[in-house]
Design a protein around this motif. Structure first.
Motif, mmCIF file in Angstrom:
data_model
loop_
_atom_site.group_PDB
_atom_site.id
_atom_site.type_symbol
_atom_site.label_atom_id
_atom_site.label_comp_id
_atom_site.label_asym_id
_atom_site.label_seq_id
_atom_site.Cartn_x
_atom_site.Cartn_y
_atom_site.Cartn_z
ATOM 1 N N LEU A 39 -16.780 -6.144 4.149
ATOM 2 C CA LEU A 39 -15.837 -6.573 5.187
ATOM 3 C C LEU A 39 -14.553 -7.081 4.543
ATOM 4 C CD1 LEU A 39 -18.068 -8.444 7.815
ATOM 5 C CD2 LEU A 39 -16.653 -6.417 8.238
ATOM 6 N N LEU A 40 -14.690 -7.891 3.499
ATOM 7 C CA LEU A 40 -13.513 -8.403 2.808
ATOM 8 C C LEU A 40 -12.733 -7.275 2.136
ATOM 9 C CD1 LEU A 40 -11.807 -10.768 1.900
ATOM 10 C CD2 LEU A 40 -13.425 -11.168 0.011
ATOM 11 N N SER A 41 -13.447 -6.347 1.508
ATOM 12 C CA SER A 41 -12.787 -5.207 0.853
ATOM 13 C C SER A 41 -12.042 -4.351 1.870
ATOM 14 C CB SER A 41 -13.821 -4.352 0.125
ATOM 15 O OG SER A 41 -14.497 -5.094 -0.864
ATOM 16 N N ALA A 42 -12.690 -4.062 2.999
ATOM 17 C CA ALA A 42 -12.049 -3.251 4.035
ATOM 18 C C ALA A 42 -10.825 -3.963 4.593
ATOM 19 C CB ALA A 42 -13.049 -2.949 5.148
ATOM 20 N N ALA A 43 -10.908 -5.296 4.766
ATOM 21 C CA ALA A 43 -9.766 -6.049 5.285
ATOM 22 C C ALA A 43 -8.585 -5.982 4.314
ATOM 23 C CB ALA A 43 -10.171 -7.504 5.521
ATOM 24 N N ILE A 44 -8.872 -6.073 3.004
ATOM 25 C CA ILE A 44 -7.804 -5.970 2.000
ATOM 26 C C ILE A 44 -7.129 -4.611 2.078
ATOM 27 C CG2 ILE A 44 -7.340 -5.869 -0.482
ATOM 28 C CD1 ILE A 44 -9.611 -7.930 -0.843
ATOM 29 N N LEU A 45 -7.930 -3.553 2.164
ATOM 30 C CA LEU A 45 -7.374 -2.202 2.211
ATOM 31 C C LEU A 45 -6.646 -1.932 3.517
ATOM 32 C CD1 LEU A 45 -10.219 -0.150 0.497
ATOM 33 C CD2 LEU A 45 -7.955 -0.662 -0.408
ATOM 34 N N LEU A 46 -7.188 -2.425 4.634
ATOM 35 C CA LEU A 46 -6.508 -2.247 5.924
ATOM 36 C C LEU A 46 -5.152 -2.952 5.908
ATOM 37 C CD1 LEU A 46 -9.516 -2.720 8.384
ATOM 38 C CD2 LEU A 46 -8.127 -0.648 8.154
ATOM 39 N N GLY A 47 -5.113 -4.153 5.329
ATOM 40 C CA GLY A 47 -3.844 -4.866 5.225
ATOM 41 C C GLY A 47 -2.843 -4.113 4.364
ATOM 42 N N TYR A 48 -3.326 -3.553 3.249
ATOM 43 C CA TYR A 48 -2.442 -2.791 2.363
ATOM 44 C C TYR A 48 -1.904 -1.547 3.069
ATOM 45 C CZ TYR A 48 -0.778 -0.252 -1.729
ATOM 46 O OH TYR A 48 0.006 0.440 -2.627
ATOM 47 N N CYS A 49 -2.785 -0.847 3.777
ATOM 48 C CA CYS A 49 -2.349 0.357 4.496
ATOM 49 C C CYS A 49 -1.320 0.004 5.571
ATOM 50 C CB CYS A 49 -3.547 1.051 5.133
ATOM 51 S SG CYS A 49 -4.619 1.906 3.955
ATOM 52 N N ALA A 50 -1.510 -1.137 6.242
ATOM 53 C CA ALA A 50 -0.568 -1.555 7.279
ATOM 54 C C ALA A 50 0.791 -1.879 6.672
ATOM 55 C CB ALA A 50 -1.119 -2.757 8.028
ATOM 56 N N ILE A 51 0.785 -2.594 5.532
ATOM 57 C CA ILE A 51 2.050 -2.952 4.875
ATOM 58 C C ILE A 51 2.787 -1.713 4.387
ATOM 59 C CG2 ILE A 51 3.033 -4.122 2.859
ATOM 60 C CD1 ILE A 51 0.787 -6.205 3.162
ATOM 61 N N ARG A 52 2.019 -0.765 3.814
ATOM 62 C CA ARG A 52 2.639 0.466 3.282
ATOM 63 C C ARG A 52 2.774 1.558 4.327
ATOM 64 N NH1 ARG A 52 2.877 0.689 -2.262
ATOM 65 N NH2 ARG A 52 4.259 2.444 -1.762
ATOM 66 N N ARG A 53 2.376 1.254 5.548
ATOM 67 C CA ARG A 53 2.459 2.202 6.670
ATOM 68 C C ARG A 53 1.735 3.511 6.357
ATOM 69 N NH1 ARG A 53 8.749 1.383 8.810
ATOM 70 N NH2 ARG A 53 8.528 -0.856 9.287
ATOM 71 N N ARG A 54 0.537 3.386 5.833
ATOM 72 C CA ARG A 54 -0.295 4.545 5.536
ATOM 73 C C ARG A 54 -1.136 4.842 6.772
ATOM 74 N NH1 ARG A 54 -0.461 5.118 -0.300
ATOM 75 N NH2 ARG A 54 -1.882 6.871 0.056
ATOM 76 N N SER A 55 -1.018 6.044 7.260
ATOM 77 C CA SER A 55 -1.715 6.423 8.485
ATOM 78 C C SER A 55 -3.211 6.596 8.241
ATOM 79 C CB SER A 55 -1.143 7.728 9.035
ATOM 80 O OG SER A 55 -1.895 8.171 10.152
ATOM 81 N N LEU A 56 -4.005 6.118 9.187
ATOM 82 C CA LEU A 56 -5.458 6.279 9.134
ATOM 83 C C LEU A 56 -5.948 7.203 10.236
ATOM 84 C CD1 LEU A 56 -6.501 2.578 8.392
ATOM 85 C CD2 LEU A 56 -6.283 4.468 6.758
ATOM 86 N N ARG A 57 -5.074 8.045 10.726
ATOM 87 C CA ARG A 57 -5.441 8.985 11.788
ATOM 88 C C ARG A 57 -5.829 10.316 11.157
ATOM 89 N NH1 ARG A 57 -0.799 8.951 16.303
ATOM 90 N NH2 ARG A 57 -2.390 10.235 17.317
ATOM 91 N N PHE A 58 -7.081 10.703 11.351
ATOM 92 C CA PHE A 58 -7.610 11.934 10.780
ATOM 93 C C PHE A 58 -8.460 12.644 11.823
ATOM 94 C CE2 PHE A 58 -7.129 8.996 7.150
ATOM 95 C CZ PHE A 58 -6.265 9.735 6.366
ATOM 96 N N PRO A 59 -8.751 13.924 11.602
ATOM 97 C CA PRO A 59 -9.614 14.660 12.545
ATOM 98 C C PRO A 59 -11.010 14.054 12.605
ATOM 99 C CG PRO A 59 -8.457 16.167 11.069
ATOM 100 C CD PRO A 59 -8.239 14.792 10.531
ATOM 101 N N PRO A 60 -11.712 14.215 13.727
ATOM 102 C CA PRO A 60 -13.076 13.677 13.856
ATOM 103 C C PRO A 60 -14.001 14.133 12.737
ATOM 104 C CG PRO A 60 -12.276 14.417 15.989
ATOM 105 C CD PRO A 60 -11.256 14.856 14.982
ATOM 106 N N ARG A 61 -13.839 15.370 12.274
ATOM 107 C CA ARG A 61 -14.678 15.889 11.192
ATOM 108 C C ARG A 61 -14.521 15.042 9.925
ATOM 109 N NH1 ARG A 61 -13.634 21.859 8.626
ATOM 110 N NH2 ARG A 61 -15.429 21.978 7.219
ATOM 111 N N ALA A 62 -13.262 14.623 9.623
ATOM 112 C CA ALA A 62 -13.015 13.802 8.446
ATOM 113 C C ALA A 62 -13.633 12.420 8.622
ATOM 114 C CB ALA A 62 -11.511 13.686 8.186
ATOM 115 N N PHE A 63 -13.546 11.867 9.824
ATOM 116 C CA PHE A 63 -14.147 10.555 10.090
ATOM 117 C C PHE A 63 -15.668 10.608 9.918
ATOM 118 C CE2 PHE A 63 -10.174 9.033 11.898
ATOM 119 C CZ PHE A 63 -10.234 7.672 11.616
ATOM 120 N N LEU A 64 -16.272 11.711 10.323
ATOM 121 C CA LEU A 64 -17.712 11.857 10.152
ATOM 122 C C LEU A 64 -18.084 11.852 8.676
ATOM 123 C CD1 LEU A 64 -20.519 12.332 11.324
ATOM 124 C CD2 LEU A 64 -20.018 14.791 11.343
ATOM 125 N N LEU A 65 -17.310 12.577 7.867
ATOM 126 C CA LEU A 65 -17.573 12.598 6.430
ATOM 127 C C LEU A 65 -17.378 11.209 5.819
ATOM 128 C CD1 LEU A 65 -15.905 15.954 5.323
ATOM 129 C CD2 LEU A 65 -18.320 15.382 5.170
#
Length: 305
Positions: A39-65
């Motif tokens: 949870l802490l690791s994911a929060a760090i990465l989510l914060g970094y992605c938000a600051i760097r404006r890295r998109s987390l939108r991917f096709p459902p197939r990628a989310f499944l993987l």
């Protein structure tokens, strides 16, 4: 970052992470400690992605993987290793995990129909023999632990799940999913799976107030998880899962070296020979006439699609 630097970071960070894990044992259930960590690791990465404006939108197939990656690489394999540690000494656990170097080579051939890298396979075999020499004197003195067959089975299953997580990373490369984004989503799934396991087991979501537990939690989340997995999975995508996995052979050697410095571990001649073999395997797997990335697998040949 050059390949040698990524490889060195992975070996040093993961090879020394056993000390942090030891600080987490006792008061808090393993599933709960792992849930806190991811949870802490994911929060760090989510914060970094938000600051760097890295998109987390991917096709459902990628989310499944990435969900499969989260289950295999950031949840189930860790839980199984924690429970295997109740039946086997830590040295043998490290030896079991190092077999991932061979499992990755076999899985690449089975799942991606990739030609077996004979150089990596030879290096893995040399390294495994070396590890056997390193740990034989300790195992001879302390034995295998309690109920060794059960512990061995759990640890090998955990290692195979980690190898399957590596295969998902190879597949995500084919889909052009960056490591940072896949780790962010994969770790988020892994944390949710750990919470689900803890709830199913009836584990209490308590907390160990000792400073050592908190320091270990932060260190494992930031260094062993965010940075360690970032470097390792980048290696998987750049040099292939077979060569990247050989770093697992060095983890127990690093841990043993730290034990020499901090805990008074005494080397035997056989352990010294084993250490030399492990280093030879590393040299073999990391040096080639031309240091090129492995060929990208044919997406149509994968059984993970």
């Amino acid at each position: 970052m050059p390949i040698w630097a990524l490889y060195t970071l992975v070996v040093v960070i993961w090879g020394s992470s056993w000390y942090g894990i030891e600080q987490q044992l006792g008061v808090v259930a393993p599933q709960v400690s792992l849930a806190y960590r991811f949870l802490l690791s994911a929060a760090i990465l989510l914060g970094y992605c938000a600051i760097r404006r890295r998109s987390l939108r991917f096709p459902p197939r990628a989310f499944l993987l990435m969900a499969v990656q989260g289950f295999c690489l950031f949840c189930a394999n860790y839980i199984l290793f924690y429970f295997a540690g109740m039946h086997l000494v830590s040295g043998l656990l490290a030896v079991c995990f190092s077999t991932m170097s061979v499992m990755n080579i076999v899985n690449l051939a089975l799942l991606f129909r990739q030609r077996i890298d004979r150089r990596a396979l030879l290096a893995a075999m040399i390294g495994l023999v070396g590890l056997g020499f390193v740990f034989y004197p300790e195992l001879q003195k302390s034995g295998l632990g309690t109920d060794p067959a059960w512990g061995l089975g759990l640890s090998l299953l955990a290692t195979y799940l980690a190898s399957l997580g590596n295969m998902v990373t190879v597949r995500l490369k084919v889909l052009s999913i960056p490591v940072l984004e896949s780790n962010t989503i994969g770790m988020s799934f892994g944390a949710l799976f750990c919470i689900a396991f803890a709830v199913a087991a009836g584990a209490a979501f308590n907390y160990d107030p000792r400073p050592g537990y908190t320091i270990a939690l932060i260190g494992l989340a930031l260094f062993a998880t965010v940075i360690g997995f970032g470097c390792y999975l980048t290696l998987v995508q750049r040099i292939g899962a077979a060569r990247a996995a050989y770093s697992s052979v060095m983890f127990p050697v690093v841990a043993l070296t730290l034990s020499t410095l901090l805990e008074g571990y005494h080397w035997s001649p056989l352990a010294g020979l084993g250490f030399a073999l492990v280093l030879s395997g590393n040299l073999l797997v990391l040096t080639r006439p031309r240091d090129i990335a492995v060929a990208q697998p044919d997406p149509t040949a994968s059984r993970l699609s």
